[in-house]
Design an enzyme around this catalytic site. Structure first.
Site, PDB file in Angstrom:
ATOM      1  N   ASP A  50      41.621  34.745  46.876  1.00 21.64           N
ATOM      2  CA  ASP A  50      43.025  35.028  47.139  1.00 21.64           C
ATOM      3  C   ASP A  50      43.697  35.404  45.827  1.00 21.64           C
ATOM      4  O   ASP A  50      43.548  34.706  44.826  1.00 21.64           O
ATOM      5  CB  ASP A  50      43.709  33.796  47.739  1.00 21.64           C
ATOM      6  CG  ASP A  50      44.516  34.128  48.977  1.00 21.64           C
ATOM      7  OD1 ASP A  50      45.303  35.080  48.901  1.00 21.64           O
ATOM      8  OD2 ASP A  50      44.370  33.442  50.002  1.00 21.64           O
ATOM      9  N   GLU A  89      47.949  41.634  52.102  1.00 22.32           N
ATOM     10  CA  GLU A  89      48.813  41.018  53.113  1.00 22.32           C
ATOM     11  C   GLU A  89      50.188  41.656  52.982  1.00 22.32           C
ATOM     12  O   GLU A  89      50.806  41.605  51.917  1.00 22.32           O
ATOM     13  CB  GLU A  89      48.904  39.513  52.905  1.00 22.32           C
ATOM     14  CG  GLU A  89      49.744  38.834  53.985  1.00 22.32           C
ATOM     15  CD  GLU A  89      50.177  37.424  53.609  1.00 22.32           C
ATOM     16  OE1 GLU A  89      50.362  36.609  54.521  1.00 22.32           O
ATOM     17  OE2 GLU A  89      50.340  37.151  52.401  1.00 22.32           O
ATOM     18  N   ASP A 121      47.890  38.309  48.404  1.00 23.68           N
ATOM     19  CA  ASP A 121      48.966  37.602  49.095  1.00 23.68           C
ATOM     20  C   ASP A 121      50.292  38.354  48.964  1.00 23.68           C
ATOM     21  O   ASP A 121      50.686  38.745  47.862  1.00 23.68           O
ATOM     22  CB  ASP A 121      49.090  36.197  48.485  1.00 23.68           C
ATOM     23  CG  ASP A 121      50.046  35.300  49.221  1.00 23.68           C
ATOM     24  OD1 ASP A 121      49.778  34.978  50.390  1.00 23.68           O
ATOM     25  OD2 ASP A 121      51.074  34.924  48.625  1.00 23.68           O
ATOM     26  N   HIS A 134      45.458  30.929  57.856  1.00 22.05           N
ATOM     27  CA  HIS A 134      46.043  29.656  57.442  1.00 22.05           C
ATOM     28  C   HIS A 134      47.544  29.576  57.700  1.00 22.05           C
ATOM     29  O   HIS A 134      48.118  28.492  57.620  1.00 22.05           O
ATOM     30  CB  HIS A 134      45.774  29.446  55.947  1.00 22.05           C
ATOM     31  CG  HIS A 134      46.428  30.484  55.094  1.00 22.05           C
ATOM     32  ND1 HIS A 134      46.003  31.801  55.069  1.00 22.05           N
ATOM     33  CD2 HIS A 134      47.486  30.427  54.247  1.00 22.05           C
ATOM     34  CE1 HIS A 134      46.777  32.500  54.248  1.00 22.05           C
ATOM     35  NE2 HIS A 134      47.680  31.692  53.736  1.00 22.05           N
TER      36      HIS A 134
END
Length: 585
Positions: A112, A278, A220, A351
């Site tokens: 990530d 994302e 992210d 998540h």
């Protein structure tokens, strides 16, 4: 086809720049995956101990949620040191061992990348807040109070934006005499990507991880790194309160410039990597630009349209059941939008999302059928599928009954704000029970034991009590189980070129609750029929008998092998079936 031929083809695919078209990615949330030392928190050695499960499942890539050093205000998405592993999860040696063991099994490891913000405990921020004359002051977003207002008082914030985690996006810093911007928690200050020193510090860190053997990054909220300048107020909401500032900080004017620079500085000249962004609030037009290979930005993006379908008029925590066909319509829109350029990330769970079988399926009357139907329509679209830990066994939402059971900062902040408004606790808890991110974070259910084989200690978040019936051990090798259905879907993507590369065409079968589509590639075709409802549904499939020579390759309920027979009677609730054919000659 012989196994040698399959092996040769897979080897050839692995060398292609677009190898990820045939890949399946598995997301590990380390805190909840497997605990190796009995402290109740999952860790890297725990992940290592379960690699054989991932190899059995057949996945090609493991994406690790953040394992960097962190104060854990947002469970690791607040990073205080990008080049170290948090002791909660292990050491750099543990990560190296995991990477080596995964590579030995043909599995890539993706990390990530959280670079829209850091922790307020990162040395960069500590230096930035040390004073207005700090060399790193403009590594973050600092601003004085709104003119005419007393600093630190309500209404003095520089803009009226609302944080993703409730409340304002600005935090008053008494010591240095200004506010700093945090789109998420107050302990997650936003980096200023307008500063080239920030960007090149990030790129240097990324190269360091790639040199260490990491195979790419999931980025992210990457489309928040470019804000619209100058930072200004958003239109007020009719009901008052903090405003939606997202049009002013999502998909900003320099986003593509930054990502193209990142590609040149970090990824150019390296092969076999995966980059996925994302991108909340991304439009199809933006997604086409972001994922166009000719533009060299990212390989694919996560869009959010389908996971917002059950959000009610009052937001995420006031959910409503989507209309029949809404999920299929959303998927179809994105399939069509990226048909000629770009690439889709296919996901229902991660998540940040409550469990899909509870949100979009029927986790009571038709648990197995709806879990496998949702998996079928996801994995057989055009794009790269993502499996979130536990999804492959149909894990469900947990029965959270009171606020003390929750751990997630978003949920706790929402509850506190709702209580301050005078909302009824029972109503707020009902919304949290349905949509809290904690639903995705209960420990993986490996066995039918009190701690589900996750830990020998007290788990950091309670195990879902339905582990007594839903577990890996209860499903492995069991024909028709959710786990074995996932294995079959992943094998189809590996074995059939049409799944990896075929076009997508939605079929109108007379009922929006039935998702029917055809994939086609160089004489191969795949027909997928799925009833995404808890009622029998009739199907009007033109030319059904023309498919009768096709081979039935997968089904989650007992159904006739011939397509014409299968559609002659109503499809059973959550029935999903797949047929494959090749052109003669």
């Amino acid at each position: 086809m012989s196994m040698d031929a399959v092996s040769d083809r897979e080897s050839a695919w692995a060398q292609r720049p677009d190898w990820w078209k045939r890949a399946v990615v598995y997301q590990v949330y380390p805190r909840s995956f497997q605990d190796s030392d009995g402290d109740g928190v999952g860790d890297l050695r725990g992940v290592l101990s379960r690699l054989d499960h991932l190899a059995y499942l057949g996945v090609d890539v493991v994406w690790l949620s953040p394992i960097y050093r962190s104060p854990h205000a947002d469970n690791g998405y607040d990073i205080s040191d990008y080049r170290d592993i948090d002791p909660l999860f292990g050491t750099l040696d543990d990560l190296d061992a995991l990477v080596d063991a995964a590579h030995a099994r043909g599995i890539r490891i993706v990390m990530d990348l959280v670079v829209n913000h850091t922790s307020d405990e990162h040395t960069w921020f500590a230096e930035s807040r040390s004073g207005r004359d700090s060399p790193r002051r403009d590594w973050y977003w600092w601003s004085p109070a709104r003119p005419g207002h007393e600093p630190g008082t309500p209404g003095a914030e520089p803009t009226n934006w609302e944080s993703f985690f409730s409340g304002p996006v600005w935090q008053w810093d008494e010591a240095s005499g200004e506010y700093y911007l945090h789109l998420f928690d107050r302990k997650q200050p936003d980096l200023n990507w307008e500063n080239p020193e920030v960007r090149h510090a990030v790129y240097d860190m990324m190269r360091w991880w790639l040199d260490r053997g990491i195979d790419g990054f999931r980025m992210d909220v990457i489309n928040l790194i470019s804000k619209r300048l100058p930072l200004s107020d958003a239109p007020e909401r009719p009901e008052g309160g903090w405003a939606d500032g997202s049009p002013l900080y999502m998909n900003g004017p320099r986003l593509h410039e930054f990502l193209q620079e990142m590609h040149r500085e970090v990824f150019a000249g390296r092969s076999g990597l995966l980059t996925v962004g994302e991108t909340p609030g991304v439009t199809v037009e933006e997604a086409r630009l972001l994922t166009d290979p000719a533009r060299a930005e990212v390989d694919m993006v996560f869009q959010f349209d389908h996971v917002g379908l059950d959000h009610g008029p009052e937001g995420k925590f006031a959910p409503q059941r989507p209309e029949p066909g809404a999920l299929a319509a959303s998927f179809t829109q994105w399939q069509d939008a990226l048909a000629d350029v770009g690439w889709n990330s296919l996901y229902l769970a991660n998540h940040d999302q409550a469990r899909p079988v509870s949100r979009f399926g029927d986790d009571e009357r038709h648990w197995r059928e709806s879990a496998t139907a949702l998996a079928t329509i996801l994995h057989l679209q055009r794009g790269t599928p993502y499996v979130y830990q536990g999804e492959e066994i149909g894990m469900t939402n947990a029965p959270f009954a009171d606020i003390d059971a929750f751990r997630d900062v978003e949920s706790l902040n929402h509850y506190a704000e709702a209580m301050a408004r005078g909302s009824a606790p029972a109503d707020v808890l009902l919304g949290l029970a349905s949509m809290s991110r904690d639903n995705a974070r209960t420990p993986v259910q490996w066995e039918s034991t009190p701690t589900a084989g996750f830990t020998t200690g007290e788990p950091w978040l309670a195990v879902n009590p339905n582990a007594a019936r839903i577990s890996v051990a209860a499903q492995r090798g069991v024909p028709g189980s959710v786990l074995e259905h996932y294995r079959a879907l992943i094998a189809l993507r590996h074995d059939l070129d049409v799944v990896a590369e075929g076009t997508f065409t939605r079929l109108d079968v007379g009922d929006p609750a039935v998702f029917a589509f055809v994939r086609a590639f160089e004489g191969e075709e795949l027909l997928v029929l799925a009833n995404l409802s808890s009622d029998p549904r009739s199907v009007a499939l033109a030319g059904a008998d023309e498919w009768d020579a096709a081979v039935a390759v997968l089904s989650n309920v007992d159904s006739p092998a011939r397509v014409s027979e299968a559609v002659a009677a109503p499809l059973a609730p959550w029935a999903a079936a797949v047929w494959h054919r090749r052109a003669e000659g």
